[in-house]
Design an enzyme around this catalytic site. Structure first.
Site, PDB file in Angstrom:
ATOM      1  N   ASP A   1      28.558 -10.734  -6.921  1.00 35.59           N
ATOM      2  CA  ASP A   1      28.170  -9.530  -7.660  1.00 35.59           C
ATOM      3  C   ASP A   1      26.986  -9.832  -8.590  1.00 35.59           C
ATOM      4  O   ASP A   1      27.041 -10.776  -9.383  1.00 35.59           O
ATOM      5  CB  ASP A   1      29.395  -9.063  -8.475  1.00 35.59           C
TER       6      ASP A   1
ATOM      7  N   GLU B   1      20.661  -2.844  -5.433  1.00 32.90           N
ATOM      8  CA  GLU B   1      20.657  -1.772  -6.434  1.00 32.90           C
ATOM      9  C   GLU B   1      19.270  -1.169  -6.552  1.00 32.90           C
ATOM     10  O   GLU B   1      18.273  -1.882  -6.641  1.00 32.90           O
ATOM     11  CB  GLU B   1      21.115  -2.329  -7.792  1.00 32.90           C
TER      12      GLU B   1
HETATM   13  P1  13P Z   1      32.481  -2.570 -15.753  1.00 32.25           P
HETATM   14  O1  13P Z   1      32.562  -3.849 -16.519  1.00 32.25           O
HETATM   15  O2  13P Z   1      31.911  -1.468 -16.555  1.00 32.25           O
HETATM   16  O3  13P Z   1      33.771  -2.237 -15.085  1.00 32.25           O
HETATM   17  O4  13P Z   1      31.424  -2.797 -14.566  1.00 32.25           O
HETATM   18  C1  13P Z   1      31.799  -3.533 -13.455  1.00 32.25           C
HETATM   19  C2  13P Z   1      30.685  -3.689 -12.499  1.00 32.25           C
HETATM   20  O5  13P Z   1      29.944  -2.770 -12.239  1.00 32.25           O
HETATM   21  C3  13P Z   1      30.541  -4.986 -11.840  1.00 32.25           C
HETATM   22  O6  13P Z   1      29.431  -5.050 -11.043  1.00 32.25           O
END
Ligand code: 13P
Length: 286
Positions: A84, A136
């Site tokens: 991520d 993104e």
């Molecule tokens: P939050 O911490 O707001 O849940 O975001 C999570 C996210 O988008 C991880 O990529």
């Protein structure tokens, strides 16, 4: 025996059937265990995600792969592990080589052409190994571990740019900026649903909602009904985990057994994982 899967089929199925696959950011064995076990109980496909500060700096990519392999073999549900907000191309390629089946290359801070060039490079590499790629377009505000974007730098996704971006990169899924932010909100978040509808009409790939913590359930459900297929949750898991561990220490100041103080943290996360799965509508979709 089940193995770690790519997110391609999971997201396609979600798009077809109008639900979203939840992606939970995990930090250690305990969070990974809770996410996998609870998803299995709810018969939900699940994405186990980690940022560079979890995977590279804290846990170790090989540990995460090994733990996810155990979870995938243990439970009869589709499980994927996802990189991520990775920005380093060499690092992503390296982690694909050791077993990650899904990744986000986040070049959203770069100019449009440069974003396309970097994403394309990862797509070309990843697709050789059936690895799914998310990118993104636009910029989410807020903080996700080491990634910080101020409110003034946040930028909504332009639907026409999205068509060109997806066509030229060959990316498998697209994270869009429609008003969510990473972390907690100052007021109630306002989501630009018209923009989401417009993007949905223009691009075929599954759309991803980042920053879903602290967003009212009804708004997340509406976003899913309008085309979001993957919902990312990090902060909403961290808070109950930490609060439960803090409470345990407040009540047991002399405690020193990790198995004792981690257990309430795990239980607190279980409730939230179960709840987010219901909000995503991914229960009974495994
Ligand atoms: P939050 O911490 O707001 O849940 O975001 C999570 C996210 O988008 C991880 O990529």
């Amino acid at each position: 025996m089940r193995r770690i899967l790519s997110t391609r089929e999971m997201l396609k199925k979600a798009k077809l059937n109008g639900y979203a696959v939840p992606a939970f950011n995990i930090h250690n064995m305990e969070t990974l265990q809770v996410v996998a076990e609870t998803a299995a109980e709810s018969k939900s496909p699940v994405i186990i995600a980690g940022t560079p500060s979890t995977i590279t700096d804290y846990a170790g990519a090989d540990y995460i792969v090994a733990m996810a392999e155990v979870a995938a073999a243990r439970y009869d549900i589709p499980i994927s592990i996802h990189l991520d907000h990775f920005e380093n191309v060499a690092e992503i390629k390296n982690y694909i080589d050791i077993g990650f089946k899904s990744c986000m290359i986040d070049a959203s801070k770069k100019a449009f052409e440069e974003n396309i060039r970097i994403v394309k490079e990862i797509v070309e590499y990843a697709h050789k190994y059936d690895v799914t790629v998310e990118a993104e377009l636009g910029k989410l505000g807020g903080r996700e571990d080491d990634l910080v974007v101020s409110e003034k730098d946040a930028m909504y996704t332009n639907p026409d740019d999205a068509i060109e971006f997806v066509a030229r990169t060959g990316v498998d899924s697209l994270a869009i900026a429609i008003g969510t932010a990473h972390g907690l909100y100052k007021g109630e978040p306002k989501l630009d649903f018209d923009r989401l509808v417009e993007i949905r009409k223009k691009v075929e790939v599954p759309l991803v909602l980042h920053g879903a913590s602290d967003v009212p359930d009804e708004l997340v459900k509406k976003a899913i009904s309008l085309g979001i297929c993957k919902v990312n949750v990090a902060t909403d898991l961290k808070i109950p985990f930490s609060n439960a561990v803090k409470k345990y220490f407040n009540e047991n100041p002399a405690a020193n057994d990790p198995r004792k103080y981690m257990t309430p943290g795990k239980e607190a996360m279980k409730d939230i994982v179960r709840h987010k799965i219901m909000v995503c509508g991914s229960n009974d979709q495994a």
